[in-house]
Design a protein around this motif. Structure first.
Motif, short mmCIF file in Angstrom:
data_model
loop_
_atom_site.label_atom_id
_atom_site.label_comp_id
_atom_site.label_asym_id
_atom_site.label_seq_id
_atom_site.Cartn_x
_atom_site.Cartn_y
_atom_site.Cartn_z
N ASN A 195 -1.63 0.60 -0.38
CA ASN A 195 -1.37 -0.84 -0.48
C ASN A 195 -1.99 -1.43 -1.74
O ASN A 195 -1.43 -2.35 -2.35
CB ASN A 195 -1.92 -1.55 0.76
CG ASN A 195 -1.10 -1.26 2.00
OD1 ASN A 195 0.11 -1.14 1.94
ND2 ASN A 195 -1.77 -1.14 3.14
N GLY A 242 0.17 -3.20 -4.58
CA GLY A 242 -0.11 -4.58 -4.98
C GLY A 242 -0.23 -4.72 -6.48
O GLY A 242 0.28 -5.70 -7.08
N LEU A 299 3.26 -4.51 -7.97
CA LEU A 299 3.99 -5.75 -7.72
C LEU A 299 3.55 -6.85 -8.69
O LEU A 299 4.37 -7.63 -9.17
CB LEU A 299 3.79 -6.20 -6.28
CG LEU A 299 4.46 -5.36 -5.19
CD1 LEU A 299 4.06 -5.85 -3.81
CD2 LEU A 299 5.98 -5.39 -5.34
N ILE A 324 -0.49 -12.70 -3.21
CA ILE A 324 -0.42 -11.24 -3.25
C ILE A 324 -1.85 -10.75 -3.43
O ILE A 324 -2.43 -10.89 -4.51
CB ILE A 324 0.48 -10.74 -4.38
CG1 ILE A 324 1.89 -11.32 -4.25
CG2 ILE A 324 0.53 -9.22 -4.39
CD1 ILE A 324 2.80 -10.97 -5.40
N THR A 338 -2.31 -7.03 1.04
CA THR A 338 -1.13 -7.63 1.68
C THR A 338 -0.46 -8.66 0.78
O THR A 338 -1.05 -9.19 -0.16
CB THR A 338 -1.53 -8.32 3.00
OG1 THR A 338 -2.48 -9.36 2.71
CG2 THR A 338 -2.11 -7.34 3.98
N THR A 339 0.80 -8.91 1.11
CA THR A 339 1.55 -10.03 0.55
C THR A 339 1.71 -11.07 1.65
O THR A 339 2.22 -10.75 2.74
CB THR A 339 2.93 -9.57 0.05
OG1 THR A 339 2.76 -8.64 -1.01
CG2 THR A 339 3.75 -10.75 -0.44
N ASN A 353 1.45 -4.38 1.27
CA ASN A 353 2.07 -4.29 -0.04
C ASN A 353 2.98 -3.07 -0.16
O ASN A 353 4.02 -3.12 -0.82
CB ASN A 353 0.99 -4.22 -1.13
CG ASN A 353 0.31 -5.56 -1.33
OD1 ASN A 353 0.88 -6.61 -1.09
ND2 ASN A 353 -0.93 -5.52 -1.77
#
Length: 296
Positions: free
Chosen positions: A114, A118, A121, A145, A149-150, A164
């Protein structure tokens, strides 16, 4: 027996002596951890101010902010370990981390996955904070973000935290990626309706509607012969946010109904045709009776 007791006492005294000698180092290490927390917040604040002035990309600002925060903690923890345990060098720590990296990788593979998802992203920026997306079974506005997590806020006002890695690997629909968005609105008219007139009315109505964009131009298409109506699709473009899409669609439905009523154009209900027959003469459950004299 007295020799064993003496050995135990000497060992305990040696351990106690070592423990007392280590207390200043341990206390210093704890103080360093508290200072690390304080320094990480300060460095994070400074980073936010600097990146806000030098970096226009909001995702890169978040990445720099989180990188400084994590880096400060890593350096602080390493320094605290060296101070608390004087015999431990930085090389020993690195070697220990190298040996334990496989175990740590298996234990925290989801967290690591994750974390890197992230970062990707934030760097690739397939969407931004404030964009409206649909991923898995959730739709909403991206609020943050983080490392793991998003966070999105659904249209119902609920907060959803998506890993993520899931956001990175799943198909994501970014509804606000482009400056406009199309809505397809179905409209049915009675079979007795003059179709060219209905099409012209729809075209004029939707073009004059507040919130409908002139470019791309609206389109009116005849799509099918329905069971009780001939069906149009009204295709028009609006600003991409969901609130605006819903507002314009409501106005379009109200206005089309008003225009059709004024022009005596019916939007029909579903129609069913019933046929009645003599059940005494036609019975599906009895063998048919042939007329007298007919042997065939």
């Amino acid at each position: 027996m007295s020799q064993i007791t003496e050995t135990i006492i000497n060992s305990l005294q040696a351990i106690l002596s070592i423990g007392i000698q280590r207390i200043p180092g341990l206390l210093t290490g704890i103080i360093i951890l508290f200072l690390t927390r304080y320094c990480s917040e300060i460095f994070q604040k400074i980073t936010k101010e600097v990146t806000a002035k030098t970096i226009k990309n909001h995702s890169l600002q978040i990445l720099a902010d989180k990188g400084v925060y994590v880096g400060t903690w890593v350096l602080g923890v390493l320094f605290a370990c060296v101070v608390a345990f004087p015999g431990l060098s930085l090389g020993d720590i690195v070697a220990t981390l190298g040996v334990g990296s496989i175990a740590i990788g298996f234990a925290f593979q989801d967290i690591v996955k994750n974390f890197f998802a992230g970062i990707i992203l934030l760097v690739e920026e397939p969407f931004r904070i404030g964009d409206e997306i649909a991923v898995s079974d959730y739709q909403g506005i991206i609020e943050d973000i983080s490392i793991r997590t998003t966070s999105i806020r659904t249209y119902q006002g609920e907060k959803v935290l998506l890993p993520n890695a899931s956001v990175f690997t799943d198909a994501v629909m970014v509804k606000t990626a482009y400056p406009n968005r199309r809505t397809d609105l179905g409209v049915g008219v009675d079979y007795n309706t003059p179709l060219p007139m209905a099409k012209d009315l729809l075209q004029q109505t939707i073009c004059d509607l507040d919130g409908v964009l002139a470019q791309p131009a609206p389109e009116i298409d005849l799509v099918s012969f329905g069971d009780s109506s001939i069906d149009f699709i009204v295709r028009y473009w609006t600003m991409p946010k969901q609130k605006e899409v819903r507002r314009v669609q409501t106005l379009a439905i109200i206005k089309i109904k008003e225009v059709f009523d004024a022009a005596d154009i019916n939007i029909p209900y579903p129609i069913r045709t019933l046929y009645y027959y003599n059940q005494d003469k036609y019975n599906d459950y009895l063998p048919s009776q042939l007329p007298a004299g007919d042997d065939t």
